[in-house]
Design an enzyme around this catalytic site. Structure first.
Site, PDB file in Angstrom:
ATOM      1  N   SER A  72      -8.729  57.316  31.525  1.00  0.00           N
ATOM      2  CA  SER A  72      -8.694  56.284  30.492  1.00  0.00           C
ATOM      3  C   SER A  72      -8.143  57.212  29.392  1.00  0.00           C
ATOM      4  O   SER A  72      -8.468  58.260  29.105  1.00  0.00           O
ATOM      5  CB  SER A  72      -9.616  55.463  29.953  1.00  0.00           C
ATOM      6  OG  SER A  72      -9.716  55.125  28.646  1.00  0.00           O
ATOM      7  N   GLY A 105     -12.987  50.110  44.148  1.00  0.00           N
ATOM      8  CA  GLY A 105     -12.709  48.975  42.890  1.00  0.00           C
ATOM      9  C   GLY A 105     -11.282  48.279  43.174  1.00  0.00           C
ATOM     10  O   GLY A 105     -10.900  48.143  42.231  1.00  0.00           O
ATOM     11  N   ALA A 106     -11.018  47.957  44.188  1.00  0.00           N
ATOM     12  CA  ALA A 106      -9.647  47.435  44.705  1.00  0.00           C
ATOM     13  C   ALA A 106      -9.557  46.022  44.751  1.00  0.00           C
ATOM     14  O   ALA A 106      -8.377  45.524  45.083  1.00  0.00           O
ATOM     15  CB  ALA A 106      -9.105  48.243  45.899  1.00  0.00           C
ATOM     16  N   TYR A 147     -19.011  54.566  27.622  1.00  0.00           N
ATOM     17  CA  TYR A 147     -17.802  54.416  28.467  1.00  0.00           C
ATOM     18  C   TYR A 147     -16.732  55.597  28.325  1.00  0.00           C
ATOM     19  O   TYR A 147     -16.519  56.236  28.971  1.00  0.00           O
ATOM     20  CB  TYR A 147     -16.869  53.184  28.214  1.00  0.00           C
ATOM     21  CG  TYR A 147     -15.603  52.963  28.731  1.00  0.00           C
ATOM     22  CD1 TYR A 147     -15.652  52.578  30.222  1.00  0.00           C
ATOM     23  CD2 TYR A 147     -14.437  53.263  28.111  1.00  0.00           C
ATOM     24  CE1 TYR A 147     -14.374  52.540  30.847  1.00  0.00           C
ATOM     25  CE2 TYR A 147     -13.136  53.328  28.931  1.00  0.00           C
ATOM     26  CZ  TYR A 147     -13.113  52.600  30.399  1.00  0.00           C
ATOM     27  OH  TYR A 147     -12.116  52.653  30.709  1.00  0.00           O
ATOM     28  N   LYS A 184     -15.584  58.999  30.485  1.00  0.00           N
ATOM     29  CA  LYS A 184     -14.316  59.242  30.719  1.00  0.00           C
ATOM     30  C   LYS A 184     -13.992  60.895  30.404  1.00  0.00           C
ATOM     31  O   LYS A 184     -13.276  61.535  30.834  1.00  0.00           O
ATOM     32  CB  LYS A 184     -13.417  58.544  30.099  1.00  0.00           C
ATOM     33  CG  LYS A 184     -13.464  56.942  30.461  1.00  0.00           C
ATOM     34  CD  LYS A 184     -13.145  56.867  31.891  1.00  0.00           C
ATOM     35  CE  LYS A 184     -13.144  55.673  32.518  1.00  0.00           C
ATOM     36  NZ  LYS A 184     -12.556  55.256  33.775  1.00  0.00           N
ATOM     37  N   ASN A 242     -11.485  54.880  41.253  1.00  0.00           N
ATOM     38  CA  ASN A 242     -10.998  53.689  40.172  1.00  0.00           C
ATOM     39  C   ASN A 242     -12.226  52.852  39.696  1.00  0.00           C
ATOM     40  O   ASN A 242     -12.204  52.744  38.591  1.00  0.00           O
ATOM     41  CB  ASN A 242     -10.035  52.825  40.876  1.00  0.00           C
ATOM     42  CG  ASN A 242      -9.572  51.849  40.043  1.00  0.00           C
ATOM     43  OD1 ASN A 242      -9.114  51.815  38.827  1.00  0.00           O
ATOM     44  ND2 ASN A 242     -10.036  50.551  40.398  1.00  0.00           N
ATOM     45  N   ASN A 261     -21.905  50.354  46.765  1.00  0.00           N
ATOM     46  CA  ASN A 261     -22.230  50.661  45.349  1.00  0.00           C
ATOM     47  C   ASN A 261     -21.768  52.102  45.204  1.00  0.00           C
ATOM     48  O   ASN A 261     -22.455  53.023  45.667  1.00  0.00           O
ATOM     49  CB  ASN A 261     -23.756  50.481  45.082  1.00  0.00           C
ATOM     50  CG  ASN A 261     -24.071  50.686  43.537  1.00  0.00           C
ATOM     51  OD1 ASN A 261     -23.152  51.370  42.849  1.00  0.00           O
ATOM     52  ND2 ASN A 261     -25.223  50.577  43.071  1.00  0.00           N
TER      53      ASN A 261
END
Lengths: 257, 256
Positions: free
Chosen positions: B142, B12-13, B155, B159, B90, B63
């Protein structure tokens, strides 16, 4: 105890915790909705003792939204409103992250965490509509402490821990109390999570300074948490392990007398 | 915080925190694989910024919720960079649906990307990390691994799962000399409404800039570079004994 005679829904009646919960809540005379993966075979003794209680036996796949929706309708029609949901799914498979298959990962995660989410959404949602009810998640000490034996199980317990926190906020505003008990293995169960990478469960019984946990300890705590006396307990996580996790390194700890 | 000569894959950069992490790693001398799933333009942007610094970047796509795709792009990374020292997990999704708004599809989408995807990337990277003397896995999590969001329960679940996945992995991968840690950022300003502190998610109250210090003791939200700096420290030889940790990176905002 004041469930106003509302139904108690136990998601895994076959688990040792489930069997103890059946016996304890039956003594209170509340109706019981019991999900038994074995179809009742694993809890014949407990069912035989329920001579006066209103009971509905279920055999649900709790990973299916439709199955839970249909079951809730049937339960409430037959037994009345569900006032307490006890989620106590504990599927663990000894594996490691290097060799685990994707299908096993998804299956364990769904059996434990997705079922918790769906039960909360559907049964907790119904409670929220009524503005009354209580949810108790029976998770594990492995929501905090790695087992080094089943990483998926631990991850699923961590996920449920956060679900409980979120549900306490969202459903709490609508009158539903939400709490969590992180239980250590009841006697005999510790053998399921032994690991070549950890001595955590070596001499398990001796590591708990007080005593190892029994399923009936959970049942008593669950009963207390469902009652008016625990009315201010909300969003709480109670570790029920007899002090087991206070033990850390064998060579630094005194021997039990 | 020297990572010269090390090779890193950052998932996810193409945007946000991942972009900041990839650029900081490259600034300090690492060769970086810039992963994206759908933001090709973002990945190209990251590569341009790295090359402008004189660094080396290689773009990979896939993916992370799909095991075959993960295996492919991790192999591509190792082939292109000459091995793999550092995996930065990430890439993650957040849908901002309430407990009662989520459905099975949205649940699976988040859990399969944020939690299963992190594990799949670790599993695929492991053969390559084992060949190195000091492999690193850094999971960007997170503050919502411990604190509820009140805007996306799934979400938070993902986490919370990552928190335990990190601890378990630290034990298992430790036998190969690989450290595994998590970074738990608070609000990071990546230019999107849901994470910009002056524009909190639906249901929250708008915040004036003058209120910042009431919610952020340092007077600002985090920046992707803040996360990048911590990643570089964990990736460096200076943090060889740090493993199994979850480092909250929130400017003390969760203490208020």
């Amino acid at each position: 105890m004041n469930l106003l005679n509302q139904t108690v829904f136990i998601t895994d009646a076959d688990h040792p915790s489930g069997r103890a919960l059946i016996a304890r809540f039956a003594r209170e005379g509340v109706p019981l909705a019991l999900n038994s993966p074995s179809g009742g075979n694993a809890i014949r003794e407990e069912l035989a003792a329920l001579t006066e209680a209103k009971v509905k036996l279920l055999q649900l796949d709790l990973r299916s939204r439709a199955a839970i929706v249909d079951a809730l309708e049937a339960v409430e029609e037959e037994l009345g409103p569900v006032g307490l949901l006890i989620h106590n799914q504990h599927r663990y498979e000894v594996t490691n992250l290097e060799h685990c298959s994707e299908s096993l990962f998804v299956d364990v995660m769904d059996t434990n965490a997705k079922s918790a989410f769906l039960c909360t959404q559907i049964i907790g949602g119904r409670m929220a509509e009524r503005g009354f009810g209580s949810i108790l998640y029976v998770t594990s000490i492995h929501a905090e402490k790695p087992a080094a034996a089943s990483f998926i199980y631990s991850a699923s317990q961590g996920a449920i821990q956060m679900l409980a926190a979120e549900a306490a906020l969202e459903l709490g505003r609508r009158g539903v109390r939400v709490n969590t008990v992180e239980i250590a293995p009841v006697s005999g169960e510790e053998d399921h999570l032994t690991s070549p990478l950890s001595t955590l469960y070596d001499n398990y019984a001796r590591k708990a300074p007080l005593q190892t946990v029994k399923a009936r300890d959970l049942a008593e705590l669950a009963l207390f948490l469902s009652g008016d006396e625990a009315g201010a307990l909300h969003g709480a996580t109670i570790r029920l392990d007899g002090g087991f996790l206070l033990h850390y390194m064998d060579h630094k700890m005194k021997k039990s007398t | 915080m020297d990572v010269t000569g090390k090779t890193a894959l950052v998932t996810g950069a193409g945007t946000g925190i991942g972009q900041g992490v990839a650029i900081e790693l490259a600034r300090r001398g690492a060769k970086v694989a810039v992963h994206y799933n759908s933001s090709r333009e973002g990945a190209e942007n990251t590569r341009r910024q790295i090359e402008a610094l004189g660094g080396e970047a290689h773009i990979v796509q896939g993916n992370i919720a799909n095991q075959e795709e993960v295996q492919r792009f991790v192999s591509e990374t190792a082939d292109a960079l000459g091995g793999l020292d550092i995996l930065v997990n990430n890439a993650a999704l957040q849908l901002n649906l309430s407990l009662l708004q989520h459905d099975e599809t949205s649940f699976d989408k988040i859990m399969h990307t944020n939690l299963k995807g992190y594990w799949l990337c670790m599993q695929a990277a492991l053969p390559h990390l084992k060949k190195r003397s000091a492999g690193r896995v850094i999971n960007i999590s997170s503050v919502h691994a411990k604190r509820p969001t009140d805007f996306d329960p799934v979400y938070s679940m993902s986490k919370g799962g990552i928190r335990m996945l990190t601890r378990e992995a630290a034990i298992e991968l430790g036998q190969h000399g690989i450290t595994v840690n998590a970074i738990e950022p608070g609000a990071v300003d990546v230019g999107k409404q849901q994470v910009r502190p002056e524009l909190p998610p639906a249901g929250g109250e708008p915040m004036e800039r003058s209120d910042f210090r009431m919610h952020f003791p340092l007077g600002r939200a985090g920046k992707p570079q803040d996360v990048g700096h911590l990643v570089c420290f964990i990736a460096s030889d200076a943090s060889a004994f740090l493993s199994g940790a979850a480092i909250r990176l929130d400017g003390a905002s969760m203490l208020l």
